[in-house]
Design a protein around this motif. Structure first.
Motif, PDB file in Angstrom:
ATOM      1  N   ARG A 112      12.513 -19.767 -19.449  1.00 49.55           N
ATOM      2  CA  ARG A 112      12.963 -18.405 -19.743  1.00 49.55           C
ATOM      3  C   ARG A 112      14.084 -18.059 -18.762  1.00 49.55           C
ATOM      4  O   ARG A 112      13.929 -18.228 -17.550  1.00 49.55           O
ATOM      5  CB  ARG A 112      11.811 -17.400 -19.604  1.00 49.55           C
ATOM      6  CG  ARG A 112      12.197 -15.983 -20.067  1.00 49.55           C
ATOM      7  CD  ARG A 112      11.027 -15.008 -19.926  1.00 49.55           C
ATOM      8  NE  ARG A 112       9.828 -15.439 -20.637  1.00 49.55           N
ATOM      9  CZ  ARG A 112       9.624 -15.251 -21.941  1.00 49.55           C
ATOM     10  NH1 ARG A 112      10.546 -14.652 -22.673  1.00 49.55           N
ATOM     11  NH2 ARG A 112       8.501 -15.664 -22.504  1.00 49.55           N
ATOM     12  N   MET A 113      15.203 -17.595 -19.278  1.00 48.15           N
ATOM     13  CA  MET A 113      16.359 -17.325 -18.432  1.00 48.15           C
ATOM     14  C   MET A 113      16.133 -16.118 -17.527  1.00 48.15           C
ATOM     15  O   MET A 113      15.433 -15.163 -17.868  1.00 48.15           O
ATOM     16  CB  MET A 113      17.600 -17.101 -19.293  1.00 48.15           C
ATOM     17  CG  MET A 113      18.062 -18.360 -20.018  1.00 48.15           C
ATOM     18  SD  MET A 113      18.448 -19.737 -18.891  1.00 48.15           S
ATOM     19  CE  MET A 113      19.914 -19.110 -18.065  1.00 48.15           C
ATOM     20  N   GLY A 114      16.761 -16.169 -16.335  1.00 50.45           N
ATOM     21  CA  GLY A 114      16.607 -15.137 -15.332  1.00 50.45           C
ATOM     22  C   GLY A 114      17.265 -13.818 -15.708  1.00 50.45           C
ATOM     23  O   GLY A 114      18.162 -13.777 -16.548  1.00 50.45           O
ATOM     24  N   PRO A 115      16.849 -12.735 -15.072  1.00 49.42           N
ATOM     25  CA  PRO A 115      17.321 -11.392 -15.446  1.00 49.42           C
ATOM     26  C   PRO A 115      18.802 -11.134 -15.186  1.00 49.42           C
ATOM     27  O   PRO A 115      19.383 -10.232 -15.790  1.00 49.42           O
ATOM     28  CB  PRO A 115      16.444 -10.460 -14.595  1.00 49.42           C
ATOM     29  CG  PRO A 115      15.946 -11.311 -13.470  1.00 49.42           C
ATOM     30  CD  PRO A 115      15.819 -12.691 -14.016  1.00 49.42           C
ATOM     31  N   HIS A 116      19.434 -11.911 -14.307  1.00 52.36           N
ATOM     32  CA  HIS A 116      20.844 -11.670 -13.993  1.00 52.36           C
ATOM     33  C   HIS A 116      21.788 -12.489 -14.872  1.00 52.36           C
ATOM     34  O   HIS A 116      23.007 -12.397 -14.723  1.00 52.36           O
ATOM     35  CB  HIS A 116      21.112 -12.002 -12.520  1.00 52.36           C
ATOM     36  CG  HIS A 116      20.916 -13.453 -12.195  1.00 52.36           C
ATOM     37  ND1 HIS A 116      19.658 -14.004 -12.058  1.00 52.36           N
ATOM     38  CD2 HIS A 116      21.792 -14.471 -11.993  1.00 52.36           C
ATOM     39  CE1 HIS A 116      19.780 -15.288 -11.784  1.00 52.36           C
ATOM     40  NE2 HIS A 116      21.061 -15.599 -11.748  1.00 52.36           N
ATOM     41  N   THR A 117      21.240 -13.293 -15.780  1.00 58.08           N
ATOM     42  CA  THR A 117      22.071 -14.164 -16.600  1.00 58.08           C
ATOM     43  C   THR A 117      22.476 -13.472 -17.904  1.00 58.08           C
ATOM     44  O   THR A 117      21.893 -12.453 -18.298  1.00 58.08           O
ATOM     45  CB  THR A 117      21.333 -15.476 -16.940  1.00 58.08           C
ATOM     46  OG1 THR A 117      20.178 -15.168 -17.725  1.00 58.08           O
ATOM     47  CG2 THR A 117      20.896 -16.192 -15.667  1.00 58.08           C
ATOM     48  N   VAL A 118      23.459 -14.066 -18.592  1.00 58.62           N
ATOM     49  CA  VAL A 118      23.937 -13.509 -19.860  1.00 58.62           C
ATOM     50  C   VAL A 118      22.829 -13.497 -20.907  1.00 58.62           C
ATOM     51  O   VAL A 118      22.730 -12.564 -21.715  1.00 58.62           O
ATOM     52  CB  VAL A 118      25.151 -14.312 -20.366  1.00 58.62           C
ATOM     53  CG1 VAL A 118      25.521 -13.919 -21.795  1.00 58.62           C
ATOM     54  CG2 VAL A 118      26.342 -14.100 -19.442  1.00 58.62           C
ATOM     55  N   ALA A 158      10.772 -21.008  -6.961  1.00 59.24           N
ATOM     56  CA  ALA A 158      10.376 -20.212  -5.785  1.00 59.24           C
ATOM     57  C   ALA A 158      11.239 -20.514  -4.570  1.00 59.24           C
ATOM     58  O   ALA A 158      11.339 -19.680  -3.656  1.00 59.24           O
ATOM     59  CB  ALA A 158       8.908 -20.454  -5.475  1.00 59.24           C
ATOM     60  N   THR A 159      11.870 -21.693  -4.532  1.00 60.91           N
ATOM     61  CA  THR A 159      12.711 -22.052  -3.384  1.00 60.91           C
ATOM     62  C   THR A 159      14.155 -21.579  -3.543  1.00 60.91           C
ATOM     63  O   THR A 159      14.919 -21.606  -2.580  1.00 60.91           O
ATOM     64  CB  THR A 159      12.738 -23.577  -3.174  1.00 60.91           C
ATOM     65  OG1 THR A 159      13.425 -24.206  -4.278  1.00 60.91           O
ATOM     66  CG2 THR A 159      11.326 -24.143  -3.070  1.00 60.91           C
ATOM     67  N   GLU A 160      14.537 -21.157  -4.736  1.00 61.20           N
ATOM     68  CA  GLU A 160      15.920 -20.785  -5.021  1.00 61.20           C
ATOM     69  C   GLU A 160      16.198 -19.338  -4.620  1.00 61.20           C
ATOM     70  O   GLU A 160      15.391 -18.438  -4.872  1.00 61.20           O
ATOM     71  CB  GLU A 160      16.213 -20.953  -6.516  1.00 61.20           C
ATOM     72  CG  GLU A 160      16.186 -22.396  -6.996  1.00 61.20           C
ATOM     73  CD  GLU A 160      17.461 -23.133  -6.627  1.00 61.20           C
ATOM     74  OE1 GLU A 160      18.463 -22.979  -7.339  1.00 61.20           O
ATOM     75  OE2 GLU A 160      17.435 -23.866  -5.611  1.00 61.20           O
ATOM     76  N   THR A 161      17.363 -19.109  -4.015  1.00 58.14           N
ATOM     77  CA  THR A 161      17.750 -17.744  -3.651  1.00 58.14           C
ATOM     78  C   THR A 161      18.083 -16.925  -4.887  1.00 58.14           C
ATOM     79  O   THR A 161      17.662 -15.776  -5.025  1.00 58.14           O
ATOM     80  CB  THR A 161      18.966 -17.771  -2.700  1.00 58.14           C
ATOM     81  OG1 THR A 161      18.664 -18.591  -1.577  1.00 58.14           O
ATOM     82  CG2 THR A 161      19.315 -16.362  -2.228  1.00 58.14           C
ATOM     83  N   GLU A 162      18.876 -17.503  -5.795  1.00 58.25           N
ATOM     84  CA  GLU A 162      19.228 -16.843  -7.053  1.00 58.25           C
ATOM     85  C   GLU A 162      18.972 -17.818  -8.204  1.00 58.25           C
ATOM     86  O   GLU A 162      19.903 -18.415  -8.747  1.00 58.25           O
ATOM     87  CB  GLU A 162      20.687 -16.397  -7.047  1.00 58.25           C
ATOM     88  CG  GLU A 162      20.988 -15.276  -6.068  1.00 58.25           C
ATOM     89  CD  GLU A 162      22.424 -14.783  -6.182  1.00 58.25           C
ATOM     90  OE1 GLU A 162      23.206 -15.383  -6.948  1.00 58.25           O
ATOM     91  OE2 GLU A 162      22.750 -13.798  -5.514  1.00 58.25           O
ATOM     92  N   PRO A 163      17.725 -18.014  -8.569  1.00 57.32           N
ATOM     93  CA  PRO A 163      17.417 -18.988  -9.626  1.00 57.32           C
ATOM     94  C   PRO A 163      18.008 -18.569 -10.968  1.00 57.32           C
ATOM     95  O   PRO A 163      18.047 -17.384 -11.298  1.00 57.32           O
ATOM     96  CB  PRO A 163      15.891 -18.996  -9.661  1.00 57.32           C
ATOM     97  CG  PRO A 163      15.488 -17.670  -9.105  1.00 57.32           C
ATOM     98  CD  PRO A 163      16.528 -17.324  -8.075  1.00 57.32           C
ATOM     99  N   GLU A 164      18.460 -19.571 -11.732  1.00 58.24           N
ATOM    100  CA  GLU A 164      18.986 -19.290 -13.060  1.00 58.24           C
ATOM    101  C   GLU A 164      17.890 -18.908 -14.028  1.00 58.24           C
ATOM    102  O   GLU A 164      18.135 -18.176 -14.996  1.00 58.24           O
ATOM    103  CB  GLU A 164      19.726 -20.527 -13.608  1.00 58.24           C
ATOM    104  CG  GLU A 164      21.147 -20.671 -13.149  1.00 58.24           C
ATOM    105  CD  GLU A 164      21.884 -21.703 -13.991  1.00 58.24           C
ATOM    106  OE1 GLU A 164      22.215 -21.406 -15.151  1.00 58.24           O
ATOM    107  OE2 GLU A 164      22.113 -22.806 -13.477  1.00 58.24           O
ATOM    108  N   ILE A 165      16.703 -19.430 -13.798  1.00 59.77           N
ATOM    109  CA  ILE A 165      15.619 -19.209 -14.757  1.00 59.77           C
ATOM    110  C   ILE A 165      14.507 -18.380 -14.128  1.00 59.77           C
ATOM    111  O   ILE A 165      14.345 -18.345 -12.906  1.00 59.77           O
ATOM    112  CB  ILE A 165      15.052 -20.534 -15.296  1.00 59.77           C
ATOM    113  CG1 ILE A 165      14.319 -21.307 -14.206  1.00 59.77           C
ATOM    114  CG2 ILE A 165      16.167 -21.381 -15.906  1.00 59.77           C
ATOM    115  CD1 ILE A 165      13.550 -22.519 -14.711  1.00 59.77           C
ATOM    116  N   ASP A 166      13.752 -17.723 -15.010  1.00 63.16           N
ATOM    117  CA  ASP A 166      12.611 -16.936 -14.568  1.00 63.16           C
ATOM    118  C   ASP A 166      11.398 -17.829 -14.356  1.00 63.16           C
ATOM    119  O   ASP A 166      10.547 -17.542 -13.513  1.00 63.16           O
ATOM    120  CB  ASP A 166      12.310 -15.869 -15.621  1.00 63.16           C
ATOM    121  CG  ASP A 166      11.654 -14.636 -15.040  1.00 63.16           C
ATOM    122  OD1 ASP A 166      11.952 -14.304 -13.889  1.00 63.16           O
ATOM    123  OD2 ASP A 166      10.828 -14.024 -15.739  1.00 63.16           O
TER     124      ASP A 166
END
Length: 238
Positions: free
Chosen positions: A111-117, A199-207
């Motif tokens: 599932r894509m992260g909230p900051h992505t298109v 969980a290790t990513e600062t700005e992960p692409e995915i949720d």
């Protein structure tokens, strides 16, 4: 015709001959002012967007289990305007999916992260073709698949068993090229690995990961093109 392939049907693909044209895409050339103006609106709404390089097709055809086409490198800002003006634009989009099949035959999507298109959308880890995905001007689809899965989930599929052939499905919104990649672990274990990576990513692409266990197990937010791919997998064994 620049785009000559059946729509809304899954096609077997044994060879992919999509080449990168060094010249500008006509859509980018003819809409420079509108692209710049639209980009200002896009980044005002979502400052996380990055104007990197992707590719847009100017030709794509299907003959004898073979995809052949031509594409051009464009800025992401060009792609964003094209999304709004795709009809009769002379351009189309193609992308690839590594269909991740767990040892228990479940599918593992994201599932894509909230900051992505595509915030909240569910599909297999993927991204547009980029110039780095081409070898001597010819697209390396598996390189793109493996690269995108690694970037988004932390999984390395380079040693995974791959399906015998590709398949493709073209719709009015784009052409997806997909191939099964078989993992040795069950779906729950794969999902745990992906969650640990996110969980290790600062700005992960995915949720996070999404497990799909049967053809009717369609999660909220599923991208429209995914339903026929899921049905195809569970109807065609492994």
């Amino acid at each position: 015709m620049s785009f000559d392939l059946p729509r809304n049907v899954i096609l077997p693909v044994d060879a992919i001959d999509v080449r990168l044209d060094p010249g500008p895409h006509p859509f980018a050339r003819d809409n420079a002012e509108a692209i710049a103006e639209n980009w200002q609106h896009e980044i005002a709404a979502n400052p996380a967007l990055f104007d990197g390089m992707v590719v847009l097709l100017s030709q794509l055809a299907y003959r004898d289990n073979r995809l052949a086409g031509r594409c051009h490198a464009v800025n992401y800002s060009t792609f964003m305007l094209w999304r709004k003006r795709r009809e009769n634009s002379g351009a189309e989009h193609a992308y690839a999916h590594a269909m991740l099949v767990a040892a228990d035959n479940a599918l593992v999507a994201i599932r894509m992260g909230p900051h992505t298109v595509n915030a909240g959308r569910v599909y297999f880890a993927a991204g547009s073709f980029e110039p780095v995905d081409f070898r001597d001007g010819l697209v390396d689809v598996d390189f793109n698949m493996i690269r995108e899965v690694r970037e988004e989930t932390g999984l390395d599929l380079s040693g995974a068993h791959r399906g015998k052939r590709y398949h493709a499905m073209s719709t009015n919104s784009g052409t997806v090229i997909f191939r099964r990649y078989h993992a040795a672990a069950p779906a729950d274990e794969i999902a745990q690995r992906i969650s640990a990576f996110v969980a290790t990513e600062t700005e992960p692409e995915i949720d996070g990961p999404v497990i799909i266990r049967h053809a009717a197990d369609l999660p909220v937010g599923l991208s429209p093109h995914m339903k026929p791919l899921i049905e195809w997998h569970f109807a065609n064994g492994s």
